[in-house]
Design an enzyme around this catalytic site. Sequence first.
Site, PDB file in Angstrom:
ATOM      1  N   LYS A   3       0.813  -1.227   0.000  1.00  8.33           N
ATOM      2  CA  LYS A   3       0.000   0.000   0.000  1.00  8.33           C
ATOM      3  C   LYS A   3       0.845   1.275   0.000  1.00  8.33           C
ATOM      4  O   LYS A   3       0.456   2.292  -0.560  1.00  8.33           O
ATOM      5  CB  LYS A   3      -0.914   0.014   1.232  1.00  8.33           C
ATOM      6  N   GLU A  52      -9.795   6.571   2.452  1.00  5.42           N
ATOM      7  CA  GLU A  52     -10.723   5.587   2.992  1.00  5.42           C
ATOM      8  C   GLU A  52      -9.903   4.353   3.353  1.00  5.42           C
ATOM      9  O   GLU A  52      -8.826   4.131   2.786  1.00  5.42           O
ATOM     10  CB  GLU A  52     -11.785   5.218   1.948  1.00  5.42           C
ATOM     11  N   SER A  56       1.610  -9.723  -0.934  1.00  5.51           N
ATOM     12  CA  SER A  56       1.306  -8.288  -0.842  1.00  5.51           C
ATOM     13  C   SER A  56       1.463  -7.700   0.550  1.00  5.51           C
ATOM     14  O   SER A  56       1.718  -6.512   0.692  1.00  5.51           O
ATOM     15  CB  SER A  56      -0.098  -8.017  -1.372  1.00  5.51           C
TER      16      SER A  56
END
Lengths: 396, 260
Positions: free
Chosen positions: A92, A114, A379
């Site tokens: 991220k 968000e 990830s």
Amino acid sequence: MLQIKSIADKRGYYGEFGGAWIPEMLRPNIKELEAHYLGILNDPDFQKTFRNLLTEYTGRPTPLYFAERLSKQYQTNIWLKREDLNHTGAHKINNTIGQVLMAEHLGKKRIIAETGAGQHGVATATVCALRGLECVVHMGALDVERQAPNVARMKMLGATVVPATSGNKTLKDATNEALRDWINNPADTFYVIGSVVGPHPYPEIVTQLQSVISAEIAEQFKAKTGKSEPDYVMACVGGGSNAAGAFYHFLNTGVKLVGIEAAGKGLHTEEHAATINFGRTGILHGAKSLLIQTDDGQVVEPYSISAGLDYPGIGPLHAWLHQTGKAQFLGVDDQEALDAAVELTRLEGIIPALESAHAFAALKKLDFKKNDNVVINLSGRGDKDMATYLKALDLK
Amino acid sequence: MNKLDQLFKHKKQNLLSVYFTAGYPEQDDTVRVAAQLDKAGVDFIEIGFPFSDPVADGPVIQKSSKQALDNGMTVQRLFEQLETIQQLKIPRVLMGYINPVLQFGMEHFLEKCAETGVDGVILPDLPLEEYQMHYEGLFKKYGIHNILLISPETPDERIQEIARLSTLFIYLVSSNAITGSRLDTGAVVSYFERVKSLVGDQPVMAGFGIRDRATFADVCQYTNGAIIGSAFIKALEVSSTFEEAIDEFVESINSLEMYK
């Protein structure tokens, strides 16, 4: 260096998917972004700062690790792209660094985001702390309760966490609230979207920023094997940012691209988040894509044990890759993901995020050859999921 | 000529439109609310069909939409209800989000609008560009007005383009905000005046943040009228007798002097 070449057409479409289906009130914000994003991405100053932060701050390049015991288990060659080793624990941060720098270039002082499980919120709050910007994270009220450690991290980083109490109080409602916040604060605010979703140009921006993953895979794979490209690249898909990042440089090659979505309690039940398997074309959060919805066009709240995969839509790029057969999408249920998490932990000493565990579970569903080279995008790391793992697994 | 065209032809000032959510508070209240608003002397009604993710709406309208969905409200059901109020003289506009319309089928939707006496449609997340490219012809075919929105941030050239494409009135979003936000009328005067100078005689209706007689009278100085939504839904929420609450609300907005 990034290769900034838009995959979407001029209007922000991937085939029939994408676009910017937004109310007039949001148009100035989107237009401003659309007018500047390519210029900023290609700006040498932006590139320099972005690259420098990825290297010095998040720890890139992340390793492409040959998983020997896992490879033996599946009788093939399995490589892990270790995005879990990034600062804050997931891919991220590649995106939030890029978007926050973009906000700075546009002169914005206030950042909103968000978040579902909290990973994107933490990554945004982290970069805002680093750059000294105000940060407001919208998070479903239910998720605020369920993801207490991440809420605490965001607060410690100085962010304001605003619980979304509308709708079902989860990720999609947090996204609605962030969009509303942006409508109400058009001048000074930049909305850092966490995945390859939302109105054009967001899917394109996030794909470009995450494409650092596939650029590294390509380079590292060649350096380690001497071969030009792997046979498979696999990644889990919620909104689809880590998959878009892992696929990007292999989109026009012979590499088999496999996305794995959450089948929740099973594809035969109604409790899943299998957007590609069960979605129909629709419009949510400003983009035309595949969407889990009723016959009347109401968005259905999806279900997955992993909070990062329970988004009812999917990035328009993935809907297009599916429609054109350029990528294959499989469903993995909760139990399969849990089993895969244990398997990876016990074979390789790596506890994956529940989201990433879905990608590993798909190893059982594909027929690999002995000489195949399979890259899985790991990830994120599983620290945030320990409570779920302990509850779901009989660990003695 | 549809009912809305006739209205705008004959009345140029202080037009009062009230928004309410179809299927709220009970599923069949769509019909009762419409009939009472007609009786109470509202100029036209804006009927909202619910969507699960209404990004341009504030908490009051979103809550009413959620309740309507919980009541089992659908687009199909709305058209059945609209059939039963065909005899009402009051013009009607539907407001909602694009996804339910696309699932229903745009042409089917417009055909049903024409059949059930709907004069216009407001779809905030149908952008001008998509409308022009895919749907303008269909709206014309069925004689339904697509009512376009402008906001204080809309640039001059785009306001002129919207005015050119508008077949009836333009919806002025009073401030860059979601529905139900408080309106600072002083702050929007220059915006209203700018719009007027750009669109000339084309009718404009203000919406978002208009909640009482004072705010209504204020915006009517610069527009042909205004649309009230959240304040009306709130009034319904606290009502004990439904019809009386509607009468009282409409009376509280409309002052007799306005009709002189």
